[in-house]
Design an enzyme around this catalytic site. Structure first.
Site, PDB file in Angstrom:
ATOM      1  N   VAL A   1      14.148   5.971   9.540  1.00 45.07           N
ATOM      2  CA  VAL A   1      14.450   4.548   9.410  1.00 45.07           C
ATOM      3  C   VAL A   1      15.211   4.220   8.127  1.00 45.07           C
ATOM      4  O   VAL A   1      15.765   3.116   7.999  1.00 45.07           O
ATOM      5  CB  VAL A   1      13.180   3.681   9.490  1.00 45.07           C
ATOM      6  CG1 VAL A   1      12.544   3.785  10.867  1.00 45.07           C
ATOM      7  CG2 VAL A   1      12.190   4.036   8.386  1.00 45.07           C
TER       8      VAL A   1
ATOM      9  N   TYR B   1       1.768   0.772  -2.124  1.00 42.51           N
ATOM     10  CA  TYR B   1       1.600   0.410  -0.712  1.00 42.51           C
ATOM     11  C   TYR B   1       1.339  -1.084  -0.565  1.00 42.51           C
ATOM     12  O   TYR B   1       1.941  -1.764   0.277  1.00 42.51           O
ATOM     13  CB  TYR B   1       0.470   1.228  -0.108  1.00 42.51           C
ATOM     14  CG  TYR B   1       0.230   0.972   1.363  1.00 42.51           C
ATOM     15  CD1 TYR B   1       1.095   1.487   2.326  1.00 42.51           C
ATOM     16  CD2 TYR B   1      -0.864   0.221   1.789  1.00 42.51           C
ATOM     17  CE1 TYR B   1       0.877   1.258   3.680  1.00 42.51           C
ATOM     18  CE2 TYR B   1      -1.085  -0.014   3.138  1.00 42.51           C
ATOM     19  CZ  TYR B   1      -0.220   0.508   4.081  1.00 42.51           C
ATOM     20  OH  TYR B   1      -0.438   0.274   5.419  1.00 42.51           O
TER      21      TYR B   1
ATOM     22  N   LYS C   1       3.628  -3.952   1.458  1.00 43.82           N
ATOM     23  CA  LYS C   1       3.111  -4.732   2.585  1.00 43.82           C
ATOM     24  C   LYS C   1       3.125  -6.230   2.274  1.00 43.82           C
ATOM     25  O   LYS C   1       3.331  -7.058   3.170  1.00 43.82           O
ATOM     26  CB  LYS C   1       1.710  -4.265   2.945  1.00 43.82           C
ATOM     27  CG  LYS C   1       1.681  -2.865   3.573  1.00 43.82           C
ATOM     28  CD  LYS C   1       2.502  -2.800   4.848  1.00 43.82           C
ATOM     29  CE  LYS C   1       2.407  -1.458   5.518  1.00 43.82           C
ATOM     30  NZ  LYS C   1       3.164  -1.386   6.794  1.00 43.82           N
TER      31      LYS C   1
ATOM     32  N   ASP D   1      10.776   7.801  15.698  1.00 46.93           N
ATOM     33  CA  ASP D   1       9.983   8.359  14.605  1.00 46.93           C
ATOM     34  C   ASP D   1      10.700   9.592  14.090  1.00 46.93           C
ATOM     35  O   ASP D   1      11.528  10.182  14.788  1.00 46.93           O
ATOM     36  CB  ASP D   1       8.576   8.735  15.091  1.00 46.93           C
ATOM     37  CG  ASP D   1       7.551   8.753  13.966  1.00 46.93           C
ATOM     38  OD1 ASP D   1       7.656   9.644  13.092  1.00 46.93           O
ATOM     39  OD2 ASP D   1       6.652   7.892  13.952  1.00 46.93           O
TER      40      ASP D   1
END
Length: 261
Positions: free
Chosen positions: A61, A149, A153, A37
């Site tokens: 990431v 968002y 997803k 993280d």
């Protein structure tokens, strides 16, 4: 109980409530866990609580070099990699007013980085490996306060299907878990208390509350384990009945219409 003795897992987004719960579930089943993280304080604390068979690697990431270092750290410390759980996500969203720059940033964190790490991690996995990405009910339905968002997803769900097909010949499974409303730092910041979040979420979930992170972690644990050895390319929905209900929800819409009539 899932038996993950001897297996090694990477969990991204591990400083979040659900990421920490996933790490704990995997560790309780016998896995050695590498938590990743950007939030070093919460991530390192989670690793300490999991004990000597866990480690934390500070990771952005969206940085390929850091993803390489993450995978290398797992291999150097534990000598193998069997499981990847992708739970890193950001929620920035200005709906159709979202700038191109913000679109790129959210897509990078929520989708592109998941794809890149899927490739990097699977390169070190052997037959029996498992990848689980944390998607969302937001990838299945439009919502009035979100655009970006939901799109990320939805893309993640297609990544899971296509990666499952690509990796099937090597015996590596790829699946998703889609939670409904879930207790998280984001929800806590927005609503303050769990009781208030449950009260607000009750209208949209047949079970009358939001999910505990541990409940979502149990679904991830199942898909990561050999109990799901013939399961790949699917989205396991853990939403308390959110997606089972239509627009009349739990009867509120009907009651409103009846009152008007």
């Amino acid at each position: 109980m899932a038996d993950l003795d001897g297996k090694v897992a990477i969990v991204t987004g591990a400083a979040s409530y659900v990421g920490t719960a996933i790490g704990a579930a995997l560790a309780s089943a016998g896995a050695r866990v590498v938590l990743a993280d950007r939030d070093a304080a919460h991530g390192a604390d989670a690793a300490v609580r999991l004990g000597s068979d866990a480690m934390f690697v500070a990771t952005d990431v969206t940085d390929d070099a850091q993803l390489d270092q993450l995978v290398a750290s797992a291999m150097d410390r534990f000598g193998r990699l069997d499981i990847l759980v992708g739970a890193a996500a950001i929620f920035d969203d200005e709906r159709l007013d979202t700038s191109r720059e913000l679109w790129h940033r959210v897509l990078d964190v929520n989708l592109v980085s998941a794809a890149v790490l899927t490739g990097k991690a699977s390169a070190h996995m052997t037959r029996g490996g498992a990848i689980v990405h944390l998607a969302s009910i937001s990838g299945r339905a439009s919502q009035p306060n979100r655009v970006v968002y939901n799109v990320t997803k939805a893309g993640l769900l297609m990544l899971v299907k296509t990666a499952a097909q690509q990796l099937a010949p090597r015996g590596i499974r790829v699946n998703a878990v889609s939670p409904g409303w879930m207790w998280s730092r984001n929800i806590e910041r927005r609503y303050g208390t769990r009781a208030r979040a449950d009260a607000l979420g009750a209208e949209f979930h047949a079970l009358g509350r939001i999910a505990d992170p541990e409940e979502v972690a149990e679904a991830v644990l199942f898909l990561a384990s050999d109990r799901a050895s013939f399961v790949t390319g699917i989205d396991l929905v853990v939403d308390g009945g959110y997606s089972a209900m239509g627009p009349e929800a739990l009867g509120q819409a009907f009651d409103k219409v009846r009152t008007i009539l």
